[in-house]
Design a protein around this motif. Structure first.
Motif, PDB file in Angstrom:
ATOM      1  N   ASN A   1      35.262 -90.792 -98.495  1.00 61.92           N
ATOM      2  CA  ASN A   1      34.291 -90.194 -97.184  1.00 61.92           C
ATOM      3  C   ASN A   1      33.343 -91.374 -96.950  1.00 61.92           C
ATOM      4  OD1 ASN A   1      33.412 -88.708-100.146  1.00 61.92           O
ATOM      5  ND2 ASN A   1      31.691 -89.909 -99.180  1.00 61.92           N
ATOM      6  N   LEU A   2      33.840 -92.376 -96.567  1.00 59.03           N
ATOM      7  CA  LEU A   2      33.115 -93.656 -96.024  1.00 59.03           C
ATOM      8  C   LEU A   2      33.023 -93.750 -94.608  1.00 59.03           C
ATOM      9  CD1 LEU A   2      34.315 -96.317 -98.583  1.00 59.03           C
ATOM     10  CD2 LEU A   2      32.053 -95.107 -98.776  1.00 59.03           C
ATOM     11  N   VAL A   3      31.727 -94.290 -93.994  1.00 63.41           N
ATOM     12  CA  VAL A   3      31.634 -94.559 -92.740  1.00 63.41           C
ATOM     13  C   VAL A   3      31.395 -96.026 -92.527  1.00 63.41           C
ATOM     14  CG1 VAL A   3      30.279 -94.253 -90.595  1.00 63.41           C
ATOM     15  CG2 VAL A   3      30.813 -92.253 -92.110  1.00 63.41           C
ATOM     16  N   PRO A   4      32.268 -97.033 -92.083  1.00 59.38           N
ATOM     17  CA  PRO A   4      31.912 -98.323 -91.860  1.00 59.38           C
ATOM     18  C   PRO A   4      30.972 -98.546 -90.954  1.00 59.38           C
ATOM     19  CG  PRO A   4      34.102 -97.851 -90.763  1.00 59.38           C
ATOM     20  CD  PRO A   4      33.496 -96.347 -91.483  1.00 59.38           C
ATOM     21  N   PRO A   5      30.291 -99.572 -91.028  1.00 62.60           N
ATOM     22  CA  PRO A   5      29.264-100.016 -89.734  1.00 62.60           C
ATOM     23  C   PRO A   5      30.001-100.317 -88.631  1.00 62.60           C
ATOM     24  CG  PRO A   5      29.272-101.841 -91.463  1.00 62.60           C
ATOM     25  CD  PRO A   5      30.131-100.630 -92.171  1.00 62.60           C
ATOM     26  N   TYR A   6      29.157-100.511 -87.459  1.00 56.60           N
ATOM     27  CA  TYR A   6      29.870-100.610 -86.126  1.00 56.60           C
ATOM     28  C   TYR A   6      30.417-102.036 -86.101  1.00 56.60           C
ATOM     29  CZ  TYR A   6      29.804-101.005 -81.130  1.00 56.60           C
ATOM     30  OH  TYR A   6      30.119-101.395 -79.937  1.00 56.60           O
TER      31      TYR A   6
ATOM     32  N   LEU B   1      34.706 -90.315 -84.795  1.00 58.26           N
ATOM     33  CA  LEU B   1      33.439 -90.356 -84.329  1.00 58.26           C
ATOM     34  C   LEU B   1      33.000 -90.509 -82.979  1.00 58.26           C
ATOM     35  CD1 LEU B   1      31.566 -92.488 -87.106  1.00 58.26           C
ATOM     36  CD2 LEU B   1      31.120 -90.117 -86.651  1.00 58.26           C
ATOM     37  N   GLU B   2      33.657 -91.524 -82.319  1.00 58.62           N
ATOM     38  CA  GLU B   2      33.403 -91.574 -80.927  1.00 58.62           C
ATOM     39  C   GLU B   2      33.895 -90.393 -80.025  1.00 58.62           C
ATOM     40  OE1 GLU B   2      34.662 -94.836 -77.252  1.00 58.62           O
ATOM     41  OE2 GLU B   2      35.551 -95.132 -79.267  1.00 58.62           O
ATOM     42  N   PHE B   3      34.991 -89.895 -80.363  1.00 67.91           N
ATOM     43  CA  PHE B   3      35.623 -88.616 -79.573  1.00 67.91           C
ATOM     44  C   PHE B   3      34.491 -87.267 -79.870  1.00 67.91           C
ATOM     45  CE2 PHE B   3      38.303 -84.731 -79.496  1.00 67.91           C
ATOM     46  CZ  PHE B   3      38.426 -84.876 -78.122  1.00 67.91           C
ATOM     47  N   ALA B   4      34.136 -87.261 -81.115  1.00 63.59           N
ATOM     48  CA  ALA B   4      33.447 -85.931 -81.525  1.00 63.59           C
ATOM     49  C   ALA B   4      31.885 -86.233 -80.849  1.00 63.59           C
ATOM     50  CB  ALA B   4      33.250 -85.953 -83.206  1.00 63.59           C
TER      51      ALA B   4
ATOM     52  N   PRO C   1      25.754 -97.368 -81.246  1.00 63.58           N
ATOM     53  CA  PRO C   1      24.485 -97.113 -80.267  1.00 63.58           C
ATOM     54  C   PRO C   1      24.717 -95.808 -79.598  1.00 63.58           C
ATOM     55  CG  PRO C   1      25.742 -99.166 -79.831  1.00 63.58           C
ATOM     56  CD  PRO C   1      26.498 -98.523 -81.179  1.00 63.58           C
ATOM     57  N   TRP C   2      25.800 -95.070 -79.481  1.00 71.57           N
ATOM     58  CA  TRP C   2      25.917 -93.842 -78.985  1.00 71.57           C
ATOM     59  C   TRP C   2      25.376 -92.886 -79.739  1.00 71.57           C
ATOM     60  CZ3 TRP C   2      30.322 -92.861 -81.893  1.00 71.57           C
ATOM     61  CH2 TRP C   2      31.125 -93.883 -81.982  1.00 71.57           C
ATOM     62  N   ILE C   3      25.533 -93.194 -81.120  1.00 71.07           N
ATOM     63  CA  ILE C   3      24.863 -92.083 -82.178  1.00 71.07           C
ATOM     64  C   ILE C   3      23.620 -92.391 -82.359  1.00 71.07           C
ATOM     65  CG2 ILE C   3      24.951 -91.604 -84.664  1.00 71.07           C
ATOM     66  CD1 ILE C   3      28.133 -92.187 -84.864  1.00 71.07           C
ATOM     67  N   LYS C   4      22.934 -93.465 -82.279  1.00 72.60           N
ATOM     68  CA  LYS C   4      21.595 -93.746 -82.216  1.00 72.60           C
ATOM     69  C   LYS C   4      20.922 -93.234 -81.300  1.00 72.60           C
ATOM     70  CE  LYS C   4      18.149 -97.271 -82.886  1.00 72.60           C
ATOM     71  NZ  LYS C   4      17.975 -98.627 -83.157  1.00 72.60           N
ATOM     72  N   GLU C   5      21.527 -93.365 -79.995  1.00 73.93           N
ATOM     73  CA  GLU C   5      20.723 -92.913 -78.943  1.00 73.93           C
ATOM     74  C   GLU C   5      20.646 -91.231 -78.691  1.00 73.93           C
ATOM     75  OE1 GLU C   5      21.708 -92.889 -73.967  1.00 73.93           O
ATOM     76  OE2 GLU C   5      22.868 -93.884 -75.329  1.00 73.93           O
TER      77      GLU C   5
ATOM     78  N   GLU D   1      18.133 -90.374 -81.326  1.00 79.10           N
ATOM     79  CA  GLU D   1      16.601 -90.614 -80.831  1.00 79.10           C
ATOM     80  C   GLU D   1      16.154 -89.638 -79.926  1.00 79.10           C
ATOM     81  OE1 GLU D   1      16.938 -94.672 -79.826  1.00 79.10           O
ATOM     82  OE2 GLU D   1      16.267 -95.546 -81.587  1.00 79.10           O
ATOM     83  N   LYS D   2      17.024 -88.865 -78.986  1.00 82.10           N
ATOM     84  CA  LYS D   2      16.906 -87.873 -78.177  1.00 82.10           C
ATOM     85  C   LYS D   2      16.624 -86.731 -78.536  1.00 82.10           C
ATOM     86  CE  LYS D   2      18.693 -90.471 -74.193  1.00 82.10           C
ATOM     87  NZ  LYS D   2      19.800 -90.472 -73.010  1.00 82.10           N
ATOM     88  N   GLY D   3      17.049 -86.450 -79.952  1.00 84.25           N
ATOM     89  CA  GLY D   3      17.094 -85.094 -80.470  1.00 84.25           C
ATOM     90  C   GLY D   3      18.198 -84.300 -80.148  1.00 84.25           C
ATOM     91  N   MET D   4      19.414 -85.098 -79.940  1.00 88.08           N
ATOM     92  CA  MET D   4      20.462 -84.307 -79.398  1.00 88.08           C
ATOM     93  C   MET D   4      21.560 -84.061 -80.582  1.00 88.08           C
ATOM     94  SD  MET D   4      20.885 -85.971 -75.781  1.00 88.08           S
ATOM     95  CE  MET D   4      22.223 -85.019 -75.144  1.00 88.08           C
ATOM     96  N   LEU D   5      21.202 -84.904 -81.682  1.00 88.87           N
ATOM     97  CA  LEU D   5      22.171 -85.188 -82.535  1.00 88.87           C
ATOM     98  C   LEU D   5      21.596 -85.274 -84.113  1.00 88.87           C
ATOM     99  CD1 LEU D   5      25.186 -85.638 -83.818  1.00 88.87           C
ATOM    100  CD2 LEU D   5      24.752 -87.879 -83.340  1.00 88.87           C
ATOM    101  N   SER D   6      21.813 -84.426 -85.165  1.00 92.67           N
ATOM    102  CA  SER D   6      21.235 -84.703 -86.337  1.00 92.67           C
ATOM    103  C   SER D   6      22.346 -85.290 -87.450  1.00 92.67           C
ATOM    104  CB  SER D   6      20.751 -83.225 -87.088  1.00 92.67           C
ATOM    105  OG  SER D   6      19.597 -82.675 -86.221  1.00 92.67           O
ATOM    106  N   ILE D   7      22.002 -85.889 -88.261  1.00 85.28           N
ATOM    107  CA  ILE D   7      22.937 -86.278 -89.433  1.00 85.28           C
ATOM    108  C   ILE D   7      22.440 -85.890 -90.799  1.00 85.28           C
ATOM    109  CG2 ILE D   7      23.572 -88.567 -90.590  1.00 85.28           C
ATOM    110  CD1 ILE D   7      22.919 -90.076 -87.933  1.00 85.28           C
ATOM    111  N   HIS D   8      23.513 -85.544 -91.424  1.00 84.36           N
ATOM    112  CA  HIS D   8      23.250 -84.565 -92.739  1.00 84.36           C
ATOM    113  C   HIS D   8      24.269 -85.439 -93.932  1.00 84.36           C
ATOM    114  CE1 HIS D   8      21.410 -81.543 -90.356  1.00 84.36           C
ATOM    115  NE2 HIS D   8      22.413 -81.831 -89.559  1.00 84.36           N
TER     116      HIS D   8
END
Length: 305
Positions: free
Chosen positions: A151-156, A167-170, A252-256, A259-266
């Motif tokens: 269950n790894l996520v590689p860096p950008y 991730l990009e599609f989701a 970048p598109w996840i961080k954005e 920061e806008k409060g549109m996405l949470s990471i758990h």
């Protein structure tokens, strides 16, 4: 349920009515064939009895190539029969799903056939014992999922993989509101990471992949150096989840959207030995996106079980 009846009638495994005349003809033909088989069997039995003592002597000796081949052949037939049983069971499960889930919720599935709008993106391990839909009750259409080793996520900056493609599609197309990374106990991928040499084996696909979690390994070794190897692996299983949460912020598109409060990471951790689940949320305020120096601050930690 009329739909289910007409659907099942198309399967050749479901017995169909036959005419009485055809049945009588089949039985008569079978009896004639049986008589021929019996005559052949009696003739062969007489031949076998004449060589019984010779074969009995041979059976006491070590098995030869013919016997080994026969044994192997029987094992192969057994494997094929078991395989058929597996797919028969799979067929019954599918038909049960169609009758009791699909047809009883037909409108819901028809809506899903035209579009999906999941609230969750789930990244879980490929381990067969870890099924997010089963353990967390996700229904069809509720979670967009990707499963990989550990269950790894590689860096950008690591470049394209199937994980960041999902991730990009989701995030950009489905606009999910939550990303949940689920780790688990007794993870073979994490154990391989903890056991591998620093340089690793470039010819191994597994080692080339799990090296993504090298920083989790370093932190686990540092904080649990006096513990057993199994305990170090358990520590790394949880540490790797947090490293993946930080890696998500390098996109970048996840961080954005975060920061806008549109996405949470758990993060989540499933202990299938004791059947417990831990869940926490990444507190993104003041976090560096550089995994080497960034600290994973979490909030809303809960324990289920």
């Amino acid at each position: 349920m009329a739909c289910a009846s007409s659907y099942l009638s198309t399967f050749p495994s479901i017995d169909q009515p036959t005419r009485a005349s055809a049945t009588r003809s089949t039985i008569f033909s079978s009896k004639m064939k049986l008589r021929g088989i019996e005559q052949t069997f009696v003739a062969r039995l007489a031949s076998l009895n004449s060589n019984q003592s010779l074969k009995l002597k041979a059976s006491r000796e070590s098995p030869g190539p013919t016997q080994e081949l026969t044994t192997h052949r029987l094992e192969s037939i057994g494997e094929i029969e078991n395989g058929d049983d597996v797919f028969n069971e799979m067929k019954h499960r599918f038909l049960s799903f169609k009758r009791h889930t699909y047809l009883e919720n037909l409108e819901c599935f028809q809506n899903l056939a035209t579009a999906q709008a999941p609230k969750f993106m789930v990244i879980a391990c490929a381990d067969s014992r870890v099924c997010p839909s089963k353990i967390l009750g996700f229904e069809p259409g509720e979670a967009f999922m990707i499963r990989n080793v550990a269950n790894l996520v590689p860096p950008y900056e690591n470049g394209p993989t199937e994980t960041n493609a999902a991730l990009e599609f989701a995030v950009n197309s489905l606009e999910v509101e939550n990303i949940l990374v689920i780790g688990h106990s007794c993870c073979g991928g994490i154990r391989a990471l903890m056991d591998m040499e620093e340089e690793g084996d470039s010819s191994s696909f597994i080692k080339s992949w799990v090296i993504v979690g090298k920083n989790a390994k370093l932190r686990a070794k540092a904080t649990a150096s006096k513990l057993s190897f199994d305990q170090q692996c358990r520590n790394c299983e949880k540490e790797s989840i947090n490293c993946s949460l930080l890696n998500l912020l390098t996109y970048p598109w996840i961080k954005e959207r975060v920061e806008k409060g549109m996405l949470s990471i758990h993060g989540g951790y499933y202990d299938f030995v004791n059947c417990t689940f831990e869940k926490w949320t990444l507190d993104c305020k003041g976090i560096s996106t550089n995994e080497e120096s960034g600290r994973c601050l979490v909030k809303d930690r809960v324990f289920w079980g």
